[in-house]
Design a protein around this motif. Structure first.
Motif, PDB file in Angstrom:
ATOM      1  N   ILE A   4     -17.169  55.306 -61.589  1.00  0.00           N
ATOM      2  CA  ILE A   4     -17.164  56.042 -60.329  1.00  0.00           C
ATOM      3  C   ILE A   4     -15.737  56.135 -59.820  1.00  0.00           C
ATOM      4  O   ILE A   4     -15.051  55.117 -59.686  1.00  0.00           O
ATOM      5  CB  ILE A   4     -18.042  55.339 -59.278  1.00  0.00           C
ATOM      6  N   GLU A   5     -15.301  57.338 -59.552  1.00  0.00           N
ATOM      7  CA  GLU A   5     -13.970  57.540 -58.986  1.00  0.00           C
ATOM      8  C   GLU A   5     -14.097  57.612 -57.465  1.00  0.00           C
ATOM      9  O   GLU A   5     -14.524  58.621 -56.913  1.00  0.00           O
ATOM     10  CB  GLU A   5     -13.343  58.831 -59.515  1.00  0.00           C
ATOM     11  N   LYS A   6     -13.744  56.527 -56.811  1.00  0.00           N
ATOM     12  CA  LYS A   6     -13.846  56.484 -55.357  1.00  0.00           C
ATOM     13  C   LYS A   6     -12.779  57.378 -54.734  1.00  0.00           C
ATOM     14  O   LYS A   6     -11.653  57.468 -55.217  1.00  0.00           O
ATOM     15  CB  LYS A   6     -13.684  55.062 -54.848  1.00  0.00           C
ATOM     16  N   LYS A   7     -13.151  58.025 -53.646  1.00  0.00           N
ATOM     17  CA  LYS A   7     -12.243  58.913 -52.936  1.00  0.00           C
ATOM     18  C   LYS A   7     -11.923  58.335 -51.572  1.00  0.00           C
ATOM     19  O   LYS A   7     -12.420  57.264 -51.202  1.00  0.00           O
ATOM     20  CB  LYS A   7     -12.868  60.299 -52.817  1.00  0.00           C
ATOM     21  N   PRO A   9     -12.151  57.531 -47.798  1.00  0.00           N
ATOM     22  CA  PRO A   9     -13.303  57.514 -46.882  1.00  0.00           C
ATOM     23  C   PRO A   9     -13.259  58.681 -45.904  1.00  0.00           C
ATOM     24  O   PRO A   9     -12.185  59.213 -45.587  1.00  0.00           O
ATOM     25  CB  PRO A   9     -13.134  56.184 -46.134  1.00  0.00           C
ATOM     26  N   ILE A  45     -20.551  59.804 -50.326  1.00  0.00           N
ATOM     27  CA  ILE A  45     -20.428  59.025 -51.560  1.00  0.00           C
ATOM     28  C   ILE A  45     -21.316  59.613 -52.655  1.00  0.00           C
ATOM     29  O   ILE A  45     -20.891  59.798 -53.796  1.00  0.00           O
ATOM     30  CB  ILE A  45     -20.803  57.554 -51.293  1.00  0.00           C
ATOM     31  N   GLU A  49     -18.645  61.534 -54.900  1.00  0.00           N
ATOM     32  CA  GLU A  49     -18.186  60.490 -55.819  1.00  0.00           C
ATOM     33  C   GLU A  49     -19.145  60.256 -56.985  1.00  0.00           C
ATOM     34  O   GLU A  49     -18.707  59.862 -58.071  1.00  0.00           O
ATOM     35  CB  GLU A  49     -17.979  59.175 -55.062  1.00  0.00           C
ATOM     36  N   GLN A  50     -20.423  60.485 -56.755  1.00  0.00           N
ATOM     37  CA  GLN A  50     -21.405  60.127 -57.778  1.00  0.00           C
ATOM     38  C   GLN A  50     -22.158  61.319 -58.358  1.00  0.00           C
ATOM     39  O   GLN A  50     -23.118  61.138 -59.125  1.00  0.00           O
ATOM     40  CB  GLN A  50     -22.407  59.111 -57.203  1.00  0.00           C
ATOM     41  N   TRP A  85     -14.946  50.315 -48.382  1.00  0.00           N
ATOM     42  CA  TRP A  85     -15.474  51.567 -48.950  1.00  0.00           C
ATOM     43  C   TRP A  85     -15.650  51.461 -50.462  1.00  0.00           C
ATOM     44  O   TRP A  85     -16.598  52.013 -51.028  1.00  0.00           O
ATOM     45  CB  TRP A  85     -14.533  52.716 -48.597  1.00  0.00           C
ATOM     46  N   ASN A  86     -14.751  50.747 -51.125  1.00  0.00           N
ATOM     47  CA  ASN A  86     -14.832  50.622 -52.587  1.00  0.00           C
ATOM     48  C   ASN A  86     -15.954  49.696 -53.032  1.00  0.00           C
ATOM     49  O   ASN A  86     -16.205  49.565 -54.241  1.00  0.00           O
ATOM     50  CB  ASN A  86     -13.497  50.136 -53.153  1.00  0.00           C
ATOM     51  N   ILE A  89     -21.828  51.703 -53.099  1.00  0.00           N
ATOM     52  CA  ILE A  89     -22.389  52.504 -54.179  1.00  0.00           C
ATOM     53  C   ILE A  89     -23.795  52.944 -53.760  1.00  0.00           C
ATOM     54  O   ILE A  89     -24.601  52.113 -53.335  1.00  0.00           O
ATOM     55  CB  ILE A  89     -22.442  51.717 -55.503  1.00  0.00           C
ATOM     56  N   VAL A 119     -16.905  50.816 -60.362  1.00  0.00           N
ATOM     57  CA  VAL A 119     -15.770  51.327 -59.589  1.00  0.00           C
ATOM     58  C   VAL A 119     -14.459  50.879 -60.235  1.00  0.00           C
ATOM     59  O   VAL A 119     -13.460  51.588 -60.196  1.00  0.00           O
ATOM     60  CB  VAL A 119     -15.843  50.848 -58.124  1.00  0.00           C
TER      61      VAL A 119
END
Length: 207
Positions: A4-7, A9, A45, A49-50, A85-86, A89, A119
């Motif tokens: 998952i590439e977190k962006k 917030p 998210i 992100e998902q 935030w990271n 999920i 992550v």
């Protein structure tokens, strides 16, 4: 399971954090300055992100479905990660697999050393698929990597019969297309079905 590439917030969440401190997860539900903050975070998210899939099983998820923000590291064990935030999920609330199953299995902080964090690392380095829909550890892993792969499969119950059957159905559809369409076309055509890494795996065997 895929990485998952977190962006960044959403602005409302950043404002919420700046206006803290917050010690209770319920605060995100009750924030008076931003009604709907939890839902906005959850949907951001899930969608951005998902790719509208579970962060653990890759089941397709809908923002109107029975879904929630899971803390990969349980907030009861890692209080400092409650509003990280990271550590968020999105997953369904199914008790038989995924986030809820994970929370019922994790009993010690040290368990996280044996669990793949999608992550922070690429699950596809550790895991692959068999033709019957099973997820299994890849060959060639070190003993510690093999332990992590096996523990992750068990902790999320990723070979639950329902998930295995879903993956098998996706595999059969992708197989039907791979002699006619490109990998990109197949991935796009089946995007609504979830299980993106399963589709990619089938397509890659044709290359």
């Amino acid at each position: 399971m895929r990485q998952i590439e977190k962006k960044k917030p959403i602005p409302e969440f950043l404002s919420f954090i700046r206006n803290g401190p917050h010690s209770n997860w319920q605060d995100i539900h009750d924030e008076p300055s931003c009604p709907g903050l939890y839902r906005n975070c959850r949907d951001q998210i899930l969608i951005e992100e998902q790719d509208c899939m579970s962060g653990y099983t890759e089941m397709p998820l809908d923002s109107e479905g029975n879904i929630h923000i899971d803390h990969f590291k349980k907030k009861g064990m890692f209080m400092a990660e409650t509003f990280n935030w990271n550590n968020f999920i999105v997953d369904s609330l199914d008790s038989g697999y995924g986030a809820c199953y994970k929370d019922s299995r994790i009993s010690n902080v040290s368990d996280y050393n044996k669990l793949i964090n999608p992550v922070e690392e690429d699950p596809q380095y550790y895991l692959t698929y068999q033709s019957n829909g099973n997820m299994v550890p890849k060959s060639g892993l070190t003993s510690s990597e093999l332990e992590k792969a096996q523990f992750t499969l068990a902790t999320f119950n990723l070979n639950h019969v329902f998930l295995r059957q879903k993956r098998l159905g996706i595999m059969k559809m992708a197989e039907q297309y791979k002699d006619t369409f490109t990998k990109e076309e197949i991935v796009s055509a089946l995007a609504h079905c979830g299980f993106k890494s399963v589709v990619e795996s089938v397509c890659n065997t044709a290359e």
